[in-house]
Design an enzyme around this catalytic site. Structure first.
Site, PDB file in Angstrom:
ATOM      1  N   ARG A  70       4.212   2.341  -2.392  1.00 24.03           N
ATOM      2  CA  ARG A  70       4.402   2.825  -3.758  1.00 24.03           C
ATOM      3  C   ARG A  70       4.764   1.639  -4.641  1.00 24.03           C
ATOM      4  O   ARG A  70       5.575   0.790  -4.259  1.00 24.03           O
ATOM      5  CB  ARG A  70       5.518   3.873  -3.831  1.00 24.03           C
ATOM      6  CG  ARG A  70       5.122   5.250  -3.339  1.00 24.03           C
ATOM      7  CD  ARG A  70       4.100   5.938  -4.243  1.00 24.03           C
ATOM      8  NE  ARG A  70       3.728   7.264  -3.770  1.00 24.03           N
ATOM      9  CZ  ARG A  70       2.668   7.524  -2.999  1.00 24.03           C
ATOM     10  NH1 ARG A  70       1.859   6.556  -2.614  1.00 24.03           N
ATOM     11  NH2 ARG A  70       2.400   8.771  -2.628  1.00 24.03           N
ATOM     12  N   HIS A  79      -5.367   2.318  -5.838  1.00 26.02           N
ATOM     13  CA  HIS A  79      -4.747   3.343  -4.975  1.00 26.02           C
ATOM     14  C   HIS A  79      -5.788   4.017  -4.056  1.00 26.02           C
ATOM     15  O   HIS A  79      -6.061   5.214  -4.180  1.00 26.02           O
ATOM     16  CB  HIS A  79      -4.006   4.395  -5.814  1.00 26.02           C
ATOM     17  CG  HIS A  79      -2.973   5.151  -5.015  1.00 26.02           C
ATOM     18  ND1 HIS A  79      -1.795   5.608  -5.551  1.00 26.02           N
ATOM     19  CD2 HIS A  79      -2.935   5.524  -3.713  1.00 26.02           C
ATOM     20  CE1 HIS A  79      -1.089   6.237  -4.627  1.00 26.02           C
ATOM     21  NE2 HIS A  79      -1.772   6.191  -3.488  1.00 26.02           N
ATOM     22  N   THR A 136       0.849  -1.204   0.000  1.00 27.09           N
ATOM     23  CA  THR A 136       0.000   0.000   0.000  1.00 27.09           C
ATOM     24  C   THR A 136       0.882   1.252   0.000  1.00 27.09           C
ATOM     25  O   THR A 136       0.403   2.334   0.295  1.00 27.09           O
ATOM     26  CB  THR A 136      -0.914   0.040   1.258  1.00 27.09           C
ATOM     27  OG1 THR A 136      -0.079  -0.102   2.412  1.00 27.09           O
ATOM     28  CG2 THR A 136      -1.966  -1.039   1.231  1.00 27.09           C
ATOM     29  N   GLU A 172       1.138   3.952 -12.522  1.00 27.59           N
ATOM     30  CA  GLU A 172      -0.300   4.200 -12.383  1.00 27.59           C
ATOM     31  C   GLU A 172      -0.772   5.211 -13.411  1.00 27.59           C
ATOM     32  O   GLU A 172      -0.057   6.176 -13.675  1.00 27.59           O
ATOM     33  CB  GLU A 172      -0.601   4.742 -10.972  1.00 27.59           C
ATOM     34  CG  GLU A 172      -0.299   3.708  -9.909  1.00 27.59           C
ATOM     35  CD  GLU A 172      -0.550   4.203  -8.487  1.00 27.59           C
ATOM     36  OE1 GLU A 172      -1.157   5.282  -8.321  1.00 27.59           O
ATOM     37  OE2 GLU A 172      -0.148   3.512  -7.557  1.00 27.59           O
TER      38      GLU A 172
HETATM   39  C1  8YV Z   1      -2.791   9.886  -1.452  1.00 31.34           C
HETATM   40  C2  8YV Z   1      -0.805   8.472  -0.852  1.00 31.34           C
HETATM   41  O1  8YV Z   1      -4.107   9.733  -1.763  1.00 31.34           O
HETATM   42  O2  8YV Z   1      -0.542  10.299   0.617  1.00 31.34           O
HETATM   43  C3  8YV Z   1      -0.015   9.461  -0.089  1.00 31.34           C
HETATM   44  O3  8YV Z   1       1.220   9.371  -0.170  1.00 31.34           O
HETATM   45  O4  8YV Z   1      -0.291   7.546  -1.343  1.00 31.34           O
HETATM   46  C4  8YV Z   1      -2.242   8.550  -1.093  1.00 31.34           C
HETATM   47  O5  8YV Z   1      -2.914   7.930  -0.048  1.00 31.34           O
HETATM   48  C5  8YV Z   1      -2.102  10.530  -2.621  1.00 31.34           C
HETATM   49  O6  8YV Z   1      -0.729  10.545  -2.473  1.00 31.34           O
HETATM   50  C6  8YV Z   1      -2.586  11.935  -2.810  1.00 31.34           C
HETATM   51  O7  8YV Z   1      -1.648  12.746  -3.456  1.00 31.34           O
END
Ligand code: 8YV
Length: 326
Positions: free
Chosen positions: A243, A290, A241, A272
């Site tokens: 990257r 995501h 969850t 993505e």
């Molecule tokens: C966000 C995420 O929705 O905050 C993060 O790093 O991976 C996500 O949960 C996304 O990045 C929003 O920019």
């Protein structure tokens, strides 16, 4: 920063309450279409603006940062991960970068728990079967999965989210193991009943489940490459969850197809919204789009953090969520 309201460029549509508050406080330039902006569009919109509010879908690389006007003094990211922003390039231009830590910890840990359950219990495979109309009813040997209680979970990255995952899985009866750049303080380690592995390779070889909860940096790019994935036991499951770039997605797909790994639960991908086509063919992987922080509460709290970061910067304080390096 000017005396008038700061001009703030928001690259995607944010929750309505957040946008309303931004309009009250700032001269906010919103993106009503929610269509991701190209680099040229961001540069054009940034003309005369003071703050840029990007998301994970914007590539704020060195080339784009070089083209930003001098008026941009702050990049207030909507999200905690900042791997899409070239921090060095921002720093070189004296542009401050902030993010939104803390407010999406529980939501992301919940999504990790969802995938830790859904993959071994074949939830989405079962859902597809029911919808297809081909389910023939209960049988003692039908769609058998794997129990998670009593199993070992190895968490890669024991920051806020990793620790929140550890607290949840204790309730599922899993034992917690972790690998982290730094070992946790003794008190936290014993509260979480977590076992530290200095060697990632050794931890991988001994786990039943792996959860990735570290940021994507130069050091963690393809951390789970083919060689490391090969260290996993054939009954192991991998959940990500964090990257997509942390796993070699093509290698993972190959190993899942050859049953060298039992299954996976993925919320993030290398390119993505593109997904390695081989993954789409497999039943032993749960694919989420995501959704880690995708709750009403989480997204509003993220927006509020962005606003507080902008406000404190404009008031000439050092924003609390300033990112120096990952
Ligand atoms: C966000 C995420 O929705 O905050 C993060 O790093 O991976 C996500 O949960 C996304 O990045 C929003 O920019």
């Amino acid at each position: 920063m000017p005396q008038r309201k700061p001009v703030v460029i928001v690259t995607r549509t944010l929750p309505r309450d957040v946008e309303t508050r931004m309009m009250e406080l700032f001269e906010a330039r919103l993106n009503a279409s929610d269509k991701p902006m190209t680099a040229d569009e961001i540069v054009a919109a940034a003309e005369g603006a003071n703050v840029l509010v990007p998301t994970v879908t914007d590539k704020i690389d060195a080339a784009l940062i070089a083209r930003l006007p001098d008026s941009i003094e702050l990049i207030a990211n909507f999200g905690v991960g900042v791997n899409h922003i070239d921090l060095e390039a921002a720093n070189a231009r004296k542009i401050v970068v902030t993010n939104t830590p803390g407010v999406l910890t529980d939501d992301t840990a919940d999504m990790t728990a969802c995938l830790l359950l859904a993959a071994p219990r074949r939830l989405t495979e079962g859902d597809r079967l029911v919808r297809s109309g081909k389910w023939e009813g209960w049988s003692p040997t039908f769609m058998i999965g794997h129990r998670i209680s009593g199993k070992r979970l190895g968490i890669i990255g024991m920051g806020r989210i990793g620790q929140a995952v550890a607290r949840r899985v204790k309730g599922f009866g899993m034992t917690v193991h972790y690998h982290n750049r730094r070992r946790l303080h003794e008190e936290i380690e014993s509260e979480l009943e977590a076992t530290y592995w200095e060697s990632l390779d050794q931890m991988l070889a001994h786990m039943d489940f792996i959860s990735i909860n570290c940021p994507h940096t130069k050091d963690t790019h393809h951390l789970l490459n083919e060689e490391r994935l090969n260290l996993l036991k054939p009954h192991a499951f991998v959940v990500n969850t964090a990257r997509g770039e942390i796993i070699d997605e093509a290698a993972l797909a190959r190993m899942l197809a050859e049953n060298k790994i039992a299954g996976a639960g993925l919320d993030v991908y290398e390119r993505e919204p593109e997904i390695e086509p081989a993954l789409l063919e497999l039943d032993n992987v749960v694919l989420a789009p995501h959704l880690g922080s995708a709750t009403h509460e989480g997204r509003i709290a993220m927006g509020e953090k962005v606003i507080v970061n902008i406000r404190s910067f404009v008031d000439q304080h050092n924003p609390r969520d300033r990112v120096y390096e990952v």
